[in-house]
Design a protein around this motif. Sequence first.
Motif, PDB file in Angstrom:
ATOM      1  N   VAL A   1      32.194  23.334  59.989  1.00  0.00           N
ATOM      2  CA  VAL A   1      31.228  24.215  59.341  1.00  0.00           C
ATOM      3  C   VAL A   1      29.952  24.328  60.169  1.00  0.00           C
ATOM      4  O   VAL A   1      29.277  25.369  60.167  1.00  0.00           O
ATOM      5  CB  VAL A   1      30.917  23.724  57.908  1.00  0.00           C
ATOM      6  N   MET A   2      29.599  23.274  60.905  1.00  0.00           N
ATOM      7  CA  MET A   2      28.387  23.294  61.716  1.00  0.00           C
ATOM      8  C   MET A   2      28.575  24.077  63.010  1.00  0.00           C
ATOM      9  O   MET A   2      27.605  24.371  63.711  1.00  0.00           O
ATOM     10  CB  MET A   2      27.942  21.861  62.033  1.00  0.00           C
ATOM     11  N   ARG A   3      29.827  24.415  63.302  1.00  0.00           N
ATOM     12  CA  ARG A   3      30.106  25.191  64.517  1.00  0.00           C
ATOM     13  C   ARG A   3      30.395  26.661  64.210  1.00  0.00           C
ATOM     14  O   ARG A   3      30.787  27.422  65.094  1.00  0.00           O
ATOM     15  CB  ARG A   3      31.286  24.582  65.276  1.00  0.00           C
ATOM     16  N   ALA A   4      30.213  27.050  62.956  1.00  0.00           N
ATOM     17  CA  ALA A   4      30.389  28.463  62.606  1.00  0.00           C
ATOM     18  C   ALA A   4      29.405  29.312  63.395  1.00  0.00           C
ATOM     19  O   ALA A   4      28.269  28.885  63.669  1.00  0.00           O
ATOM     20  CB  ALA A   4      30.172  28.663  61.114  1.00  0.00           C
ATOM     21  N   ILE A   5      29.829  30.495  63.776  1.00  0.00           N
ATOM     22  CA  ILE A   5      28.969  31.360  64.586  1.00  0.00           C
ATOM     23  C   ILE A   5      27.676  31.670  63.830  1.00  0.00           C
ATOM     24  O   ILE A   5      27.699  32.048  62.667  1.00  0.00           O
ATOM     25  CB  ILE A   5      29.705  32.657  64.953  1.00  0.00           C
ATOM     26  N   GLY A   6      26.569  31.472  64.513  1.00  0.00           N
ATOM     27  CA  GLY A   6      25.264  31.725  63.933  1.00  0.00           C
ATOM     28  C   GLY A   6      24.542  30.472  63.488  1.00  0.00           C
ATOM     29  O   GLY A   6      23.308  30.445  63.442  1.00  0.00           O
ATOM     30  N   VAL A   7      25.293  29.410  63.179  1.00  0.00           N
ATOM     31  CA  VAL A   7      24.658  28.197  62.663  1.00  0.00           C
ATOM     32  C   VAL A   7      23.768  27.545  63.721  1.00  0.00           C
ATOM     33  O   VAL A   7      22.603  27.212  63.455  1.00  0.00           O
ATOM     34  CB  VAL A   7      25.709  27.193  62.145  1.00  0.00           C
ATOM     35  N   ALA A   8      24.281  27.359  64.931  1.00  0.00           N
ATOM     36  CA  ALA A   8      23.512  26.658  65.968  1.00  0.00           C
ATOM     37  C   ALA A   8      22.215  27.385  66.337  1.00  0.00           C
ATOM     38  O   ALA A   8      21.144  26.764  66.353  1.00  0.00           O
ATOM     39  CB  ALA A   8      24.381  26.425  67.197  1.00  0.00           C
ATOM     40  N   PRO A   9      22.251  28.687  66.651  1.00  0.00           N
ATOM     41  CA  PRO A   9      20.986  29.345  66.996  1.00  0.00           C
ATOM     42  C   PRO A   9      20.004  29.425  65.835  1.00  0.00           C
ATOM     43  O   PRO A   9      18.789  29.290  66.033  1.00  0.00           O
ATOM     44  CB  PRO A   9      21.416  30.734  67.470  1.00  0.00           C
ATOM     45  N   LEU A  10      20.492  29.627  64.622  1.00  0.00           N
ATOM     46  CA  LEU A  10      19.590  29.672  63.480  1.00  0.00           C
ATOM     47  C   LEU A  10      19.005  28.288  63.193  1.00  0.00           C
ATOM     48  O   LEU A  10      17.840  28.161  62.794  1.00  0.00           O
ATOM     49  CB  LEU A  10      20.301  30.215  62.248  1.00  0.00           C
ATOM     50  N   ALA A  11      19.794  27.248  63.419  1.00  0.00           N
ATOM     51  CA  ALA A  11      19.277  25.888  63.276  1.00  0.00           C
ATOM     52  C   ALA A  11      18.194  25.627  64.314  1.00  0.00           C
ATOM     53  O   ALA A  11      17.164  24.998  64.019  1.00  0.00           O
ATOM     54  CB  ALA A  11      20.409  24.874  63.421  1.00  0.00           C
ATOM     55  N   ALA A  12      18.424  26.136  65.539  1.00  0.00           N
ATOM     56  CA  ALA A  12      17.415  25.975  66.590  1.00  0.00           C
ATOM     57  C   ALA A  12      16.116  26.676  66.205  1.00  0.00           C
ATOM     58  O   ALA A  12      15.016  26.182  66.483  1.00  0.00           O
ATOM     59  CB  ALA A  12      17.950  26.510  67.909  1.00  0.00           C
ATOM     60  N   HIS A  13      16.223  27.834  65.562  1.00  0.00           N
ATOM     61  CA  HIS A  13      15.022  28.528  65.082  1.00  0.00           C
ATOM     62  C   HIS A  13      14.301  27.707  64.017  1.00  0.00           C
ATOM     63  O   HIS A  13      13.073  27.534  64.069  1.00  0.00           O
ATOM     64  CB  HIS A  13      15.395  29.895  64.517  1.00  0.00           C
ATOM     65  N   LEU A  14      15.058  27.191  63.063  1.00  0.00           N
ATOM     66  CA  LEU A  14      14.448  26.418  61.979  1.00  0.00           C
ATOM     67  C   LEU A  14      13.794  25.141  62.496  1.00  0.00           C
ATOM     68  O   LEU A  14      12.848  24.631  61.879  1.00  0.00           O
ATOM     69  CB  LEU A  14      15.514  26.074  60.934  1.00  0.00           C
ATOM     70  N   GLU A  15      14.288  24.646  63.622  1.00  0.00           N
ATOM     71  CA  GLU A  15      13.716  23.431  64.213  1.00  0.00           C
ATOM     72  C   GLU A  15      12.627  23.745  65.230  1.00  0.00           C
ATOM     73  O   GLU A  15      12.150  22.861  65.934  1.00  0.00           O
ATOM     74  CB  GLU A  15      14.836  22.606  64.853  1.00  0.00           C
ATOM     75  N   GLY A  16      12.229  25.035  65.309  1.00  0.00           N
ATOM     76  CA  GLY A  16      11.127  25.423  66.165  1.00  0.00           C
ATOM     77  C   GLY A  16      11.461  25.606  67.629  1.00  0.00           C
ATOM     78  O   GLY A  16      10.561  25.706  68.478  1.00  0.00           O
TER      79      GLY A  16
END
Length: 297
Positions: free
Chosen positions: A238-253
Amino acid sequence: MAVGQGRRIILLAGPTASGKSALAVRWAQACGGVVVNADSMQVYSDLRVLTARPDPEEERRTPHMLYGHVDGAKPYSVALWLDDVRRLLAGTDPRPLIFVGGTGLYLQALIEGLSEVPPIDEAVREHWRGQSALRSAADLHGELARRDTAAAERIRASDTQRILRALEVVESTGRSLLEWQSEVSPALVQAGERFLLIPERYDIRVSIAERFRTMISAGGLDEVLILLQRGLDPSLPVMRAIGVAPLAAHLEGQLRLDEAVERAITDSRQYAKRQTTWMRNRFADWQPAPRFFENAV
């Protein structure tokens, strides 16, 4: 005999954003059938928006099965999906089933069978998940080459998920993943109407961009925030679904939102290209999905 023999079964494959889900719904409405998920990410309850899962109103209008029934903390697999499908096919419900999805391996396993790899020892699985956080994919691939040369030759040095799978199988069972894959279980579906929906590349590229931007306004960012708050293992599917990694990077600044969105769109386009190539090769004998639905019923 295949489990679902005698029941009308339609298989519909296509890359992401190809319009296959909408076609499957119209098909189900026309023939009184049920739409069955064959997408490895739409099984997760955590990601309705980012995986373009049917919304509650769509599910109310048309019967859907195997959507959003798995918690993101659980690693789901094609073998578990086949177990779910087997129970579905063994039921007494006579309605036609329209299997639709972009995970080609699911549909391939449905019609060709799957190798019966024994359950992996949980301690072994946890060990290799931990190693994936500490070691590069190239390093893990080198480890695989020492333990299972044949599997290492078949798996790309950058494909962390498959490398980890091969490592845990050889350690847990003492046999190569390739050996297990040569022993295939019977197919669940031996007949059925099979269709492939692949629009023009330009149309898919435009659709992907428009859809992902819509996902952001529909709450996609909130879904990722909730995943991060849960503190899930980054190696989980679920953490490798497309969009999760870049959006997580945004949320983490680490990224601006527009940068995260563009990265996700690029990742999705690349994935669609890989899906298209794979499906054209593996499903070469499937019929092109009808351009006009009236010809498909």
